[in-house]
Design a protein around this motif. Structure first.
Motif, short mmCIF file in Angstrom:
data_model
loop_
_atom_site.label_atom_id
_atom_site.label_comp_id
_atom_site.label_asym_id
_atom_site.label_seq_id
_atom_site.Cartn_x
_atom_site.Cartn_y
_atom_site.Cartn_z
N CYS A 266 5.28 10.31 4.34
CA CYS A 266 6.14 9.20 3.91
C CYS A 266 6.14 8.02 4.88
O CYS A 266 6.67 6.96 4.54
N ARG B 151 10.44 12.26 0.95
CA ARG B 151 9.74 13.05 -0.05
C ARG B 151 10.70 13.94 -0.82
O ARG B 151 11.70 14.44 -0.28
N GLU C 135 9.95 4.84 -7.53
CA GLU C 135 9.30 6.14 -7.39
C GLU C 135 7.83 5.95 -7.06
O GLU C 135 7.22 4.95 -7.43
N TYR C 136 7.28 6.93 -6.39
CA TYR C 136 5.83 7.01 -6.18
C TYR C 136 5.39 8.38 -6.67
O TYR C 136 5.76 9.40 -6.10
N TYR C 137 4.62 8.40 -7.76
CA TYR C 137 4.23 9.65 -8.41
C TYR C 137 2.72 9.83 -8.25
O TYR C 137 1.93 9.02 -8.73
N ASP C 138 2.32 10.89 -7.56
CA ASP C 138 0.91 11.16 -7.28
C ASP C 138 0.50 12.43 -8.02
O ASP C 138 0.90 13.54 -7.64
N ILE D 224 -4.43 3.42 -8.74
CA ILE D 224 -3.00 3.15 -8.55
C ILE D 224 -2.53 2.20 -9.63
O ILE D 224 -3.11 1.13 -9.83
N GLN E 217 6.36 11.55 -4.53
CA GLN E 217 6.32 11.34 -3.10
C GLN E 217 7.67 10.80 -2.60
O GLN E 217 8.12 11.17 -1.52
N TYR E 218 8.28 9.93 -3.36
CA TYR E 218 9.65 9.53 -3.11
C TYR E 218 10.27 9.11 -4.43
O TYR E 218 9.57 8.80 -5.40
N PHE F 126 5.27 4.69 3.60
CA PHE F 126 6.20 3.98 2.72
C PHE F 126 7.35 3.33 3.49
O PHE F 126 8.13 2.59 2.90
N GLU G 86 6.62 -2.48 -12.54
CA GLU G 86 7.80 -3.16 -12.03
C GLU G 86 8.67 -3.59 -13.20
O GLU G 86 8.18 -3.76 -14.32
N THR H 89 0.85 0.17 -10.86
CA THR H 89 2.16 -0.26 -10.41
C THR H 89 2.97 -0.75 -11.61
O THR H 89 2.51 -1.59 -12.39
#
Length: 399
Positions: free
Chosen positions: A145, A171, A308-311, A383, A300-301, A148, A387, A385
Protein backbone atom coordinates in the motif's frame (compact mmCIF):
# COMPACT_ATOMS: atom_id res chain seq x y z
CA UNK A 1 -71.19 -4.98 12.33
CA UNK A 2 -71.78 -1.62 10.70
CA UNK A 3 -70.64 -0.46 7.32
CA UNK A 4 -67.40 0.97 8.71
CA UNK A 5 -66.43 -2.41 10.13
CA UNK A 6 -66.85 -3.93 6.69
CA UNK A 7 -65.17 -1.10 4.77
CA UNK A 8 -62.12 -0.55 6.98
CA UNK A 9 -59.18 -2.79 7.92
CA UNK A 10 -55.88 -2.55 9.75
CA UNK A 11 -52.79 -2.78 7.55
CA UNK A 12 -49.05 -1.96 7.43
CA UNK A 13 -48.19 -3.54 10.77
CA UNK A 14 -44.70 -2.51 11.89
CA UNK A 15 -42.41 -3.00 14.85
CA UNK A 16 -39.66 -0.44 15.31
CA UNK A 17 -40.65 0.94 11.91
CA UNK A 18 -40.06 -2.38 10.12
CA UNK A 19 -42.27 -5.17 8.78
CA UNK A 20 -41.46 -8.56 10.39
CA UNK A 21 -38.04 -7.41 11.67
CA UNK A 22 -35.28 -9.70 12.93
CA UNK A 23 -32.98 -8.84 15.82
CA UNK A 24 -35.01 -6.15 17.59
CA UNK A 25 -34.13 -5.08 21.17
CA UNK A 26 -35.47 -7.12 24.07
CA UNK A 27 -37.06 -4.07 25.68
CA UNK A 28 -38.56 -0.70 24.81
CA UNK A 29 -40.31 -1.80 21.60
CA UNK A 30 -42.84 0.27 19.68
CA UNK A 31 -45.39 -0.80 17.08
CA UNK A 32 -47.50 0.99 14.49
CA UNK A 33 -50.35 0.34 12.06
CA UNK A 34 -52.63 2.10 9.60
CA UNK A 35 -56.38 2.00 9.05
CA UNK A 36 -57.24 1.67 5.36
CA UNK A 37 -60.48 1.48 3.40
CA UNK A 38 -63.42 3.49 2.15
CA UNK A 39 -64.95 5.69 4.81
CA UNK A 40 -64.98 9.39 5.61
CA UNK A 41 -63.85 11.14 8.78
CA UNK A 42 -62.21 8.06 10.27
CA UNK A 43 -60.75 8.54 13.76
CA UNK A 44 -59.44 5.83 16.04
CA UNK A 45 -60.64 6.12 19.64
CA UNK A 46 -59.25 2.92 21.18
CA UNK A 47 -57.26 -0.17 20.32
CA UNK A 48 -56.83 -3.71 21.62
CA UNK A 49 -53.54 -5.57 21.19
CA UNK A 50 -52.41 -9.15 21.75
CA UNK A 51 -48.89 -10.60 21.77
CA UNK A 52 -47.90 -14.26 21.88
CA UNK A 53 -44.57 -16.01 21.40
CA UNK A 54 -43.44 -18.83 19.10
CA UNK A 55 -46.73 -19.40 17.26
CA UNK A 56 -49.38 -17.18 15.62
CA UNK A 57 -52.17 -18.70 17.71
CA UNK A 58 -54.01 -16.20 19.87
CA UNK A 59 -56.87 -18.50 20.86
CA UNK A 60 -54.97 -21.31 22.59
CA UNK A 61 -52.68 -20.97 25.56
CA UNK A 62 -51.50 -17.91 27.50
CA UNK A 63 -50.78 -14.56 25.85
CA UNK A 64 -47.69 -12.51 26.65
CA UNK A 65 -49.75 -9.32 26.40
CA UNK A 66 -53.44 -8.50 26.09
CA UNK A 67 -54.74 -5.03 26.72
CA UNK A 68 -57.33 -2.49 25.65
CA UNK A 69 -56.21 1.14 25.54
CA UNK A 70 -58.33 4.24 25.10
CA UNK A 71 -56.15 6.11 22.62
CA UNK A 72 -56.13 7.56 19.12
CA UNK A 73 -52.45 6.68 18.71
CA UNK A 74 -51.41 4.20 16.02
CA UNK A 75 -47.79 5.29 15.58
CA UNK A 76 -44.87 4.55 17.94
CA UNK A 77 -47.23 2.77 20.32
CA UNK A 78 -45.21 1.29 23.20
CA UNK A 79 -45.54 -2.44 23.82
CA UNK A 80 -46.12 -2.60 27.56
CA UNK A 81 -44.23 -5.83 28.09
CA UNK A 82 -41.55 -6.85 30.57
CA UNK A 83 -38.16 -7.64 29.08
CA UNK A 84 -38.59 -10.09 26.22
CA UNK A 85 -36.77 -13.39 25.79
CA UNK A 86 -33.79 -13.13 23.46
CA UNK A 87 -33.70 -14.82 20.02
CA UNK A 88 -37.46 -15.43 20.20
CA UNK A 89 -40.22 -14.90 17.64
CA UNK A 90 -43.28 -12.97 18.86
CA UNK A 91 -46.55 -12.54 16.98
CA UNK A 92 -48.92 -9.65 17.52
CA UNK A 93 -52.22 -8.39 16.24
CA UNK A 94 -54.39 -5.37 16.86
CA UNK A 95 -57.95 -4.20 16.40
CA UNK A 96 -59.23 -0.65 16.64
CA UNK A 97 -62.41 1.16 17.64
CA UNK A 98 -63.21 4.02 15.30
CA UNK A 99 -65.62 6.85 14.75
CA UNK A 100 -66.53 7.84 11.22
CA UNK A 101 -68.61 10.59 9.68
CA UNK A 102 -71.64 8.29 9.89
CA UNK A 103 -70.97 5.93 12.83
CA UNK A 104 -69.52 5.96 16.34
CA UNK A 105 -67.75 3.32 18.40
CA UNK A 106 -67.30 0.72 15.66
CA UNK A 107 -64.82 -2.08 16.37
CA UNK A 108 -62.87 -3.26 13.33
CA UNK A 109 -61.85 -6.86 12.89
CA UNK A 110 -58.54 -8.14 14.19
CA UNK A 111 -55.61 -7.48 11.88
CA UNK A 112 -53.58 -10.23 10.33
CA UNK A 113 -50.79 -11.42 12.62
CA UNK A 114 -47.44 -9.65 12.31
CA UNK A 115 -44.18 -10.80 13.85
CA UNK A 116 -40.87 -9.64 15.24
CA UNK A 117 -37.87 -11.59 16.45
CA UNK A 118 -35.69 -10.42 19.29
CA UNK A 119 -31.92 -10.30 19.03
CA UNK A 120 -29.28 -10.68 21.74
CA UNK A 121 -30.26 -9.55 25.21
CA UNK A 122 -27.04 -7.69 26.06
CA UNK A 123 -23.26 -7.75 25.75
CA UNK A 124 -23.10 -10.94 27.81
CA UNK A 125 -25.01 -12.84 25.12
CA UNK A 126 -22.21 -12.46 22.58
CA UNK A 127 -20.17 -15.63 22.11
CA UNK A 128 -18.20 -14.01 19.32
CA UNK A 129 -15.12 -11.90 20.04
CA UNK A 130 -13.79 -8.82 18.29
CA UNK A 131 -11.09 -9.96 15.84
CA UNK A 132 -8.69 -8.27 13.43
CA UNK A 133 -6.16 -9.44 10.86
CA UNK A 134 -2.83 -10.11 12.58
CA UNK A 135 0.33 -8.02 12.55
CA UNK A 136 1.92 -10.11 9.78
CA UNK A 137 -0.99 -9.23 7.50
CA UNK A 138 -0.55 -5.50 8.06
CA UNK A 139 3.23 -5.63 7.83
CA UNK A 140 3.00 -7.19 4.36
CA UNK A 141 -0.02 -5.07 3.39
CA UNK A 142 1.83 -1.85 4.15
CA UNK A 143 4.58 -2.81 1.73
CA UNK A 144 1.98 -3.07 -1.05
CA UNK A 145 0.00 0.00 0.00
CA UNK A 146 2.96 2.37 0.18
CA UNK A 147 2.46 3.08 -3.52
CA UNK A 148 -0.96 4.55 -2.66
CA UNK A 149 0.14 6.79 0.21
CA UNK A 150 -0.26 10.47 -0.65
CA UNK A 151 2.11 12.94 0.96
CA UNK A 152 0.89 16.52 1.18
CA UNK A 153 2.00 19.85 2.64
CA UNK A 154 0.93 18.78 6.12
CA UNK A 155 3.25 15.78 5.88
CA UNK A 156 0.59 13.20 6.70
CA UNK A 157 2.88 10.46 5.31
CA UNK A 158 6.60 11.06 5.78
CA UNK A 159 9.47 8.69 5.15
CA UNK A 160 7.04 5.85 4.63
CA UNK A 161 5.77 6.13 8.20
CA UNK A 162 2.13 6.76 9.04
CA UNK A 163 1.18 9.33 11.63
CA UNK A 164 -2.09 9.97 13.40
CA UNK A 165 -3.31 11.99 10.41
CA UNK A 166 -2.35 10.82 6.95
CA UNK A 167 -3.65 9.97 3.51
CA UNK A 168 -2.54 6.35 3.79
CA UNK A 169 -4.81 3.73 2.24
CA UNK A 170 -4.95 0.35 3.91
CA UNK A 171 -5.33 -3.09 2.35
CA UNK A 172 -8.67 -4.84 2.84
CA UNK A 173 -8.59 -7.97 5.07
CA UNK A 174 -10.59 -10.95 3.81
CA UNK A 175 -11.53 -12.98 6.91
CA UNK A 176 -12.81 -16.52 6.60
CA UNK A 177 -13.61 -19.79 8.35
CA UNK A 178 -14.73 -23.28 7.29
CA UNK A 179 -16.98 -25.27 9.59
CA UNK A 180 -18.85 -28.59 9.57
CA UNK A 181 -22.55 -28.99 10.35
CA UNK A 182 -23.98 -32.40 11.20
CA UNK A 183 -27.72 -32.85 11.03
CA UNK A 184 -30.79 -31.35 9.37
CA UNK A 185 -30.81 -27.58 9.84
CA UNK A 186 -34.15 -25.92 10.64
CA UNK A 187 -33.02 -22.41 11.57
CA UNK A 188 -29.96 -20.21 11.24
CA UNK A 189 -29.33 -16.64 12.34
CA UNK A 190 -26.28 -14.47 11.75
CA UNK A 191 -25.58 -11.62 14.18
CA UNK A 192 -22.82 -9.44 12.78
CA UNK A 193 -21.19 -6.03 12.91
CA UNK A 194 -17.82 -4.35 12.42
CA UNK A 195 -15.69 -1.45 13.46
CA UNK A 196 -15.70 -0.30 9.85
CA UNK A 197 -17.70 -1.90 7.03
CA UNK A 198 -18.30 -5.59 6.38
CA UNK A 199 -19.65 -7.71 3.55
CA UNK A 200 -20.43 -11.32 4.43
CA UNK A 201 -20.78 -14.35 2.17
CA UNK A 202 -21.88 -17.81 3.20
CA UNK A 203 -21.02 -20.61 0.78
CA UNK A 204 -20.41 -17.99 -1.88
CA UNK A 205 -23.73 -16.16 -1.47
CA UNK A 206 -23.87 -12.59 -0.18
CA UNK A 207 -25.73 -12.36 3.12
CA UNK A 208 -28.29 -9.59 3.40
CA UNK A 209 -29.25 -6.84 0.97
CA UNK A 210 -27.31 -4.09 2.72
CA UNK A 211 -24.39 -1.97 1.63
CA UNK A 212 -22.15 0.15 3.87
CA UNK A 213 -23.07 -1.79 7.00
CA UNK A 214 -23.08 -0.99 9.83
CA UNK A 215 -24.51 2.53 9.70
CA UNK A 216 -22.50 5.61 10.65
CA UNK A 217 -22.65 6.16 14.43
CA UNK A 218 -20.42 7.52 17.17
CA UNK A 219 -18.58 4.22 17.36
CA UNK A 220 -17.27 4.81 20.87
CA UNK A 221 -20.86 5.07 22.09
CA UNK A 222 -22.96 2.94 19.69
CA UNK A 223 -22.34 0.30 17.04
CA UNK A 224 -25.33 -1.32 15.35
CA UNK A 225 -25.31 -5.04 14.66
CA UNK A 226 -27.50 -6.65 12.01
CA UNK A 227 -29.43 -9.93 12.12
CA UNK A 228 -29.94 -12.13 9.05
CA UNK A 229 -31.82 -15.34 8.36
CA UNK A 230 -29.21 -17.74 6.95
CA UNK A 231 -31.26 -20.94 7.12
CA UNK A 232 -31.37 -21.47 3.36
CA UNK A 233 -27.64 -20.75 2.89
CA UNK A 234 -26.49 -23.32 5.46
CA UNK A 235 -26.02 -26.95 4.49
CA UNK A 236 -25.18 -30.21 6.16
CA UNK A 237 -21.47 -30.87 5.81
CA UNK A 238 -18.80 -28.31 5.02
CA UNK A 239 -19.70 -24.61 5.01
CA UNK A 240 -17.56 -21.54 4.45
CA UNK A 241 -18.05 -18.02 5.78
CA UNK A 242 -16.13 -15.15 4.15
CA UNK A 243 -16.18 -11.56 5.39
CA UNK A 244 -14.52 -8.50 3.86
CA UNK A 245 -13.65 -5.67 6.22
CA UNK A 246 -13.39 -2.07 5.04
CA UNK A 247 -12.24 1.05 6.87
CA UNK A 248 -15.65 2.67 6.42
CA UNK A 249 -16.56 5.63 8.61
CA UNK A 250 -14.68 4.05 11.50
CA UNK A 251 -11.12 4.24 10.17
CA UNK A 252 -11.49 5.75 6.69
CA UNK A 253 -11.67 9.29 5.39
CA UNK A 254 -15.06 10.23 6.74
CA UNK A 255 -14.89 14.01 6.73
CA UNK A 256 -14.09 14.83 3.10
CA UNK A 257 -10.94 15.13 1.04
CA UNK A 258 -8.17 15.59 2.11
CA UNK A 259 -9.97 15.03 5.42
CA UNK A 260 -8.95 13.07 8.47
CA UNK A 261 -9.03 9.32 8.77
CA UNK A 262 -8.69 7.10 11.83
CA UNK A 263 -11.49 9.01 13.56
CA UNK A 264 -12.25 6.09 15.89
CA UNK A 265 -9.43 3.63 15.20
CA UNK A 266 -6.89 2.62 12.59
CA UNK A 267 -7.93 -0.95 11.72
CA UNK A 268 -11.31 -2.54 11.04
CA UNK A 269 -12.51 -5.36 13.30
CA UNK A 270 -15.25 -8.01 13.12
CA UNK A 271 -17.77 -9.27 15.67
CA UNK A 272 -20.19 -12.04 14.66
CA UNK A 273 -21.88 -15.25 15.64
CA UNK A 274 -24.04 -17.68 13.69
CA UNK A 275 -26.59 -19.59 15.77
CA UNK A 276 -27.76 -22.84 14.17
CA UNK A 277 -30.71 -25.01 15.27
CA UNK A 278 -31.06 -28.67 14.23
CA UNK A 279 -34.22 -30.68 13.74
CA UNK A 280 -33.53 -32.76 16.87
CA UNK A 281 -33.51 -29.59 19.02
CA UNK A 282 -29.75 -29.30 19.46
CA UNK A 283 -27.97 -26.04 18.73
CA UNK A 284 -24.55 -24.95 17.55
CA UNK A 285 -22.77 -21.60 17.35
CA UNK A 286 -20.02 -20.46 15.01
CA UNK A 287 -18.46 -17.31 16.43
CA UNK A 288 -15.65 -14.93 15.59
CA UNK A 289 -12.37 -15.88 17.29
CA UNK A 290 -8.74 -16.39 16.37
CA UNK A 291 -9.58 -19.59 14.46
CA UNK A 292 -10.59 -17.30 11.57
CA UNK A 293 -8.01 -16.76 8.85
CA UNK A 294 -7.13 -13.49 7.12
CA UNK A 295 -6.16 -13.23 3.47
CA UNK A 296 -5.39 -10.63 0.85
CA UNK A 297 -7.77 -10.30 -2.05
CA UNK A 298 -8.40 -8.17 -5.11
CA UNK A 299 -9.37 -5.06 -3.12
CA UNK A 300 -6.04 -3.34 -2.47
CA UNK A 301 -7.82 -0.53 -0.65
CA UNK A 302 -11.42 0.62 -0.23
CA UNK A 303 -12.25 4.06 1.14
CA UNK A 304 -15.48 6.05 1.03
CA UNK A 305 -13.81 9.21 -0.26
CA UNK A 306 -10.54 7.99 -1.75
CA UNK A 307 -12.16 5.19 -3.77
CA UNK A 308 -11.19 1.56 -4.43
CA UNK A 309 -8.31 -0.20 -6.14
CA UNK A 310 -9.37 -3.63 -7.40
CA UNK A 311 -6.66 -5.93 -8.78
CA UNK A 312 -8.07 -9.07 -10.37
CA UNK A 313 -4.69 -10.79 -10.18
CA UNK A 314 -5.30 -11.37 -6.46
CA UNK A 315 -8.63 -13.18 -6.75
CA UNK A 316 -7.24 -16.57 -5.67
CA UNK A 317 -6.58 -15.31 -2.08
CA UNK A 318 -3.77 -17.85 -1.72
CA UNK A 319 -1.70 -15.85 0.81
CA UNK A 320 -3.20 -16.58 4.24
CA UNK A 321 -2.54 -14.96 7.62
CA UNK A 322 -3.98 -15.30 11.10
CA UNK A 323 -6.32 -13.18 13.20
CA UNK A 324 -6.05 -11.80 16.72
CA UNK A 325 -8.69 -11.26 19.39
CA UNK A 326 -9.16 -7.71 20.66
CA UNK A 327 -10.79 -6.67 23.92
CA UNK A 328 -12.98 -3.98 22.40
CA UNK A 329 -16.12 -2.89 24.20
CA UNK A 330 -19.24 -4.96 23.44
CA UNK A 331 -21.55 -2.91 25.61
CA UNK A 332 -21.81 -0.30 22.82
CA UNK A 333 -23.04 -2.96 20.35
CA UNK A 334 -26.82 -2.69 20.00
CA UNK A 335 -29.47 -3.96 17.56
CA UNK A 336 -29.97 -2.16 14.24
CA UNK A 337 -32.44 0.71 14.40
CA UNK A 338 -34.46 1.42 11.26
CA UNK A 339 -33.86 0.51 7.66
CA UNK A 340 -30.56 -0.69 6.26
CA UNK A 341 -28.78 1.02 3.37
CA UNK A 342 -29.84 -1.01 0.32
CA UNK A 343 -29.96 -0.67 -3.45
CA UNK A 344 -33.45 0.47 -4.44
CA UNK A 345 -33.19 0.96 -8.18
CA UNK A 346 -31.08 0.08 -11.22
CA UNK A 347 -30.48 3.01 -13.58
CA UNK A 348 -29.48 2.56 -17.19
CA UNK A 349 -27.09 5.03 -18.77
CA UNK A 350 -28.85 7.85 -20.64
CA UNK A 351 -25.95 8.36 -23.04
CA UNK A 352 -22.33 7.29 -23.55
CA UNK A 353 -19.88 9.60 -25.34
CA UNK A 354 -16.31 10.94 -25.28
CA UNK A 355 -15.50 14.44 -24.09
CA UNK A 356 -13.04 16.84 -25.72
CA UNK A 357 -10.12 15.24 -23.86
CA UNK A 358 -11.04 11.74 -24.98
CA UNK A 359 -12.46 10.45 -21.70
CA UNK A 360 -15.40 8.08 -22.04
CA UNK A 361 -18.39 9.66 -20.30
CA UNK A 362 -21.32 7.60 -19.05
CA UNK A 363 -24.22 9.91 -18.20
CA UNK A 364 -26.98 8.58 -15.93
CA UNK A 365 -28.97 11.79 -16.17
CA UNK A 366 -29.11 12.54 -12.46
CA UNK A 367 -27.02 12.71 -9.30
CA UNK A 368 -27.18 9.44 -7.39
CA UNK A 369 -25.78 7.62 -4.38
CA UNK A 370 -24.79 4.29 -5.84
CA UNK A 371 -22.17 2.25 -7.63
CA UNK A 372 -21.47 1.35 -11.25
CA UNK A 373 -22.00 -2.09 -12.74
CA UNK A 374 -19.96 -2.68 -15.88
CA UNK A 375 -18.29 -5.37 -17.96
CA UNK A 376 -14.64 -4.99 -18.93
CA UNK A 377 -12.30 -6.53 -21.45
CA UNK A 378 -8.53 -6.23 -21.41
CA UNK A 379 -5.22 -7.89 -20.68
CA UNK A 380 -3.27 -8.54 -17.51
CA UNK A 381 -1.81 -5.33 -16.14
CA UNK A 382 -4.27 -3.03 -17.92
CA UNK A 383 -5.51 -0.24 -15.66
CA UNK A 384 -9.01 1.18 -16.00
CA UNK A 385 -9.81 4.30 -14.00
CA UNK A 386 -13.40 5.16 -13.10
CA UNK A 387 -14.16 8.58 -11.64
CA UNK A 388 -17.44 10.18 -10.63
CA UNK A 389 -18.70 13.72 -10.98
CA UNK A 390 -22.00 15.57 -10.87
CA UNK A 391 -21.31 17.75 -13.89
CA UNK A 392 -19.13 18.59 -16.89
CA UNK A 393 -17.35 21.94 -17.12
CA UNK A 394 -18.37 24.71 -19.51
CA UNK A 395 -16.29 23.08 -22.28
CA UNK A 396 -18.05 19.77 -21.86
CA UNK A 397 -15.04 18.14 -20.20
CA UNK A 398 -15.30 15.82 -17.18
CA UNK A 399 -15.09 18.04 -14.10
Amino acid sequence: MGNAAEALRIVDMRCEGLAHPLGVPCQGLHVAWRIAGDARGVRQTAYAIQVVRDRPDFEQGPLDLEELVESDSSCAVPLRLPELAEKTVYYWRVKARVDTEDERGVWLAWSEAASFETGLADAGSWRGQWIEADEAFYADADQVCRQFWKEDAAGYAKNGKLGVRHQGLMRVPYLGKEFELKGRIVKGRLYITARGFYEARLNGKKIGPCALAPDFTAYDKCIYYQTFDITSELKEGRNRLDILLGDGWFAGHAQGIPGTNHLYGDRPALLMQADICYEDGTKETVASDDSFSAAVGPLQYADLFMGEYYDMRYEDQSLVYGTVVRDYDKSVVVPQRGELIVATEILNARRVFRDAEGSLIVDFGQAIAGRVRLRLTGGEGDIITIEHSEELDHNGVFH
